[in-house]
Design an enzyme around this catalytic site. Sequence first.
Site, PDB file in Angstrom:
ATOM      1  N   SER A  74       0.857  -1.187   0.000  1.00 19.10           N
ATOM      2  CA  SER A  74       0.000   0.000   0.000  1.00 19.10           C
ATOM      3  C   SER A  74       0.887   1.230   0.000  1.00 19.10           C
ATOM      4  O   SER A  74       1.617   1.474   0.975  1.00 19.10           O
ATOM      5  CB  SER A  74      -0.897   0.012   1.237  1.00 19.10           C
ATOM      6  OG  SER A  74      -1.491   1.291   1.371  1.00 19.10           O
ATOM      7  N   HIS A 130      -1.514  -1.508  -4.112  1.00 19.13           N
ATOM      8  CA  HIS A 130      -2.735  -1.037  -3.454  1.00 19.13           C
ATOM      9  C   HIS A 130      -2.671   0.488  -3.326  1.00 19.13           C
ATOM     10  O   HIS A 130      -1.722   1.026  -2.761  1.00 19.13           O
ATOM     11  CB  HIS A 130      -2.845  -1.700  -2.077  1.00 19.13           C
ATOM     12  CG  HIS A 130      -4.100  -1.388  -1.344  1.00 19.13           C
ATOM     13  ND1 HIS A 130      -5.278  -2.058  -1.553  1.00 19.13           N
ATOM     14  CD2 HIS A 130      -4.364  -0.463  -0.383  1.00 19.13           C
ATOM     15  CE1 HIS A 130      -6.216  -1.576  -0.752  1.00 19.13           C
ATOM     16  NE2 HIS A 130      -5.684  -0.605  -0.029  1.00 19.13           N
ATOM     17  N   ASP A 185      -4.644   3.868  -2.055  1.00 22.37           N
ATOM     18  CA  ASP A 185      -5.700   4.353  -1.168  1.00 22.37           C
ATOM     19  C   ASP A 185      -6.170   5.737  -1.595  1.00 22.37           C
ATOM     20  O   ASP A 185      -5.402   6.696  -1.563  1.00 22.37           O
ATOM     21  CB  ASP A 185      -5.178   4.408   0.279  1.00 22.37           C
ATOM     22  CG  ASP A 185      -5.034   3.020   0.863  1.00 22.37           C
ATOM     23  OD1 ASP A 185      -6.003   2.249   0.793  1.00 22.37           O
ATOM     24  OD2 ASP A 185      -3.937   2.702   1.374  1.00 22.37           O
ATOM     25  N   MET A 212      -8.618   8.734  -0.726  1.00 22.97           N
ATOM     26  CA  MET A 212      -9.393   9.278   0.403  1.00 22.97           C
ATOM     27  C   MET A 212      -9.827  10.703   0.096  1.00 22.97           C
ATOM     28  O   MET A 212      -9.054  11.487  -0.472  1.00 22.97           O
ATOM     29  CB  MET A 212      -8.526   9.286   1.667  1.00 22.97           C
ATOM     30  CG  MET A 212      -7.936   7.933   2.021  1.00 22.97           C
ATOM     31  SD  MET A 212      -7.094   8.022   3.612  1.00 22.97           S
ATOM     32  CE  MET A 212      -6.295   6.407   3.652  1.00 22.97           C
ATOM     33  N   HIS A 268      -8.538   1.441  -3.863  1.00 23.53           N
ATOM     34  CA  HIS A 268      -9.441   1.309  -2.720  1.00 23.53           C
ATOM     35  C   HIS A 268     -10.067   2.680  -2.501  1.00 23.53           C
ATOM     36  O   HIS A 268      -9.411   3.590  -2.003  1.00 23.53           O
ATOM     37  CB  HIS A 268      -8.604   0.838  -1.518  1.00 23.53           C
ATOM     38  CG  HIS A 268      -9.319   0.828  -0.216  1.00 23.53           C
ATOM     39  ND1 HIS A 268      -8.660   0.675   0.985  1.00 23.53           N
ATOM     40  CD2 HIS A 268     -10.635   0.941   0.092  1.00 23.53           C
ATOM     41  CE1 HIS A 268      -9.536   0.684   1.973  1.00 23.53           C
ATOM     42  NE2 HIS A 268     -10.737   0.854   1.464  1.00 23.53           N
ATOM     43  N   MET A 271     -12.033   5.226  -0.739  1.00 19.64           N
ATOM     44  CA  MET A 271     -12.611   5.621   0.553  1.00 19.64           C
ATOM     45  C   MET A 271     -13.195   7.007   0.353  1.00 19.64           C
ATOM     46  O   MET A 271     -12.703   8.012   0.899  1.00 19.64           O
ATOM     47  CB  MET A 271     -11.522   5.616   1.641  1.00 19.64           C
ATOM     48  CG  MET A 271     -11.125   4.211   2.064  1.00 19.64           C
ATOM     49  SD  MET A 271      -9.536   4.179   2.910  1.00 19.64           S
ATOM     50  CE  MET A 271      -8.449   4.053   1.490  1.00 19.64           C
ATOM     51  N   MET A 292     -11.632  -4.581   6.104  1.00 18.51           N
ATOM     52  CA  MET A 292     -10.802  -3.596   6.807  1.00 18.51           C
ATOM     53  C   MET A 292     -10.543  -4.104   8.219  1.00 18.51           C
ATOM     54  O   MET A 292     -11.477  -4.381   8.975  1.00 18.51           O
ATOM     55  CB  MET A 292     -11.523  -2.237   6.895  1.00 18.51           C
ATOM     56  CG  MET A 292     -11.586  -1.441   5.608  1.00 18.51           C
ATOM     57  SD  MET A 292     -10.023  -1.186   4.750  1.00 18.51           S
ATOM     58  CE  MET A 292      -9.041  -0.329   5.986  1.00 18.51           C
ATOM     59  N   GLY A 296      -8.497   5.241   6.926  1.00 17.79           N
ATOM     60  CA  GLY A 296      -8.105   6.649   6.992  1.00 17.79           C
ATOM     61  C   GLY A 296      -6.607   6.859   7.156  1.00 17.79           C
ATOM     62  O   GLY A 296      -6.059   7.827   6.663  1.00 17.79           O
ATOM     63  N   ASP A 346      -6.829  -5.491   4.945  1.00 21.41           N
ATOM     64  CA  ASP A 346      -6.150  -4.198   4.883  1.00 21.41           C
ATOM     65  C   ASP A 346      -6.163  -3.540   6.255  1.00 21.41           C
ATOM     66  O   ASP A 346      -7.231  -3.234   6.791  1.00 21.41           O
ATOM     67  CB  ASP A 346      -6.904  -3.332   3.855  1.00 21.41           C
ATOM     68  CG  ASP A 346      -6.246  -1.990   3.591  1.00 21.41           C
ATOM     69  OD1 ASP A 346      -5.135  -1.746   4.092  1.00 21.41           O
ATOM     70  OD2 ASP A 346      -6.861  -1.193   2.865  1.00 21.41           O
TER      71      ASP A 346
HETATM   72  C1  DX5 Z   1      -6.039   2.550   5.602  1.00 20.78           C
HETATM   73  C2  DX5 Z   1      -5.676   2.073   4.230  1.00 20.78           C
HETATM   74  C3  DX5 Z   1      -4.613   1.050   4.171  1.00 20.78           C
HETATM   75  C4  DX5 Z   1      -3.308   1.427   4.789  1.00 20.78           C
HETATM   76  C5  DX5 Z   1      -2.876   0.249   5.604  1.00 20.78           C
HETATM   77  O1  DX5 Z   1      -7.225   3.262   5.545  1.00 20.78           O
HETATM   78  O2  DX5 Z   1      -6.807   1.542   3.550  1.00 20.78           O
HETATM   79  O3  DX5 Z   1      -4.424   0.539   2.863  1.00 20.78           O
HETATM   80  O4  DX5 Z   1      -2.288   1.746   3.886  1.00 20.78           O
HETATM   81  O5  DX5 Z   1      -1.774   0.622   6.294  1.00 20.78           O
HETATM   82  P1  DX5 Z   1      -0.982  -0.306   7.295  1.00 20.78           P
HETATM   83  O6  DX5 Z   1      -0.570  -1.540   6.552  1.00 20.78           O
HETATM   84  O7  DX5 Z   1       0.144   0.564   7.687  1.00 20.78           O
HETATM   85  O8  DX5 Z   1      -1.920  -0.613   8.436  1.00 20.78           O
HETATM   86 ZN    ZN Z   2      -6.480   0.442   1.631  1.00 23.71          ZN
END
Ligand code: DX5
Ligand code: ZN
Length: 229
Positions: A9, A34, A36, A38, A67, A69, A138, A143, A176
């Site tokens: 990620s 991956h 993210d 947001m 992903h 969000m 999740m 976040g 995740d």
């Molecule tokens: C959090 C994200 C994750 C994040 C996970 O909202 O969706 O993809 O990068 O991070 P780690 O692996 O550091 O928990």
């Molecule tokens: Zn994610």
Amino acid sequence: MHPVELLPSILSADFAHLADEVARAERGGGTTIHVDIMDGHFVPNITIGPPVVKSLRKATSLPLDCHLMIENPNDFIPAFADAGANWVSVHYEACTHLHRSLELIIHHGMKPGVVINPATRVDLLIDILPMVHHVLVMSVNPGFGGQEFIPFSLKKIARLAELRQELGLTFKIEVDGGVAHDTVAQVVQAGAELLVAGNAVFGAGHAEHDARSLLDAAREAARTNPAVF
Ligand code: DX5
Ligand code: ZN
């Protein structure tokens, strides 16, 4: 059981050197990146959008797992398709018409995924499981990277694996949040095969080495007997 895969990620990567970070994670065994997305509304943080996905698309040949969000994901699905996203997942909690959102992703030639927050029950997904390529559990509240794994996520992964078998389906189970050396064995043994990791791969600045060692631990766990949750 599908083979385990590591999905680095980039949330925890050095954003000024994304192409290099992705290349390091790929050398360490990452097979899908991956990403993210947001919006500062659905989650209390803001990250990146289609322009960065477009640049990443040129920087790697690995599939890009976006992903979302964000609120109103349907408004942005076409833009992520144009940018070169391969997989797109939307949150159950963000979609008033989840079936329509998944159809839109499929219509744009991408692989559809559905994501559930820690407080959302797996069984709410039963009717749409046949149409998804992956279900993302999740294991932290979305976040931020670097949060602690929520232990009851293991039961949710196991329930999904059970449903997959009962219903004769082939969707992949992705996890995740907080996936790291201290949690990865349980996550794999609960039945997950797509392991997202941000901090554990990029946090210390040694993405190639740290990706490889996490993947080795995951593969080792996959070889041992499944635990009961
Ligand atoms: C959090 C994200 C994750 C994040 C996970 O909202 O969706 O993809 O990068 O991070 P780690 O692996 O550091 O928990
Ligand atoms: Zn994610």
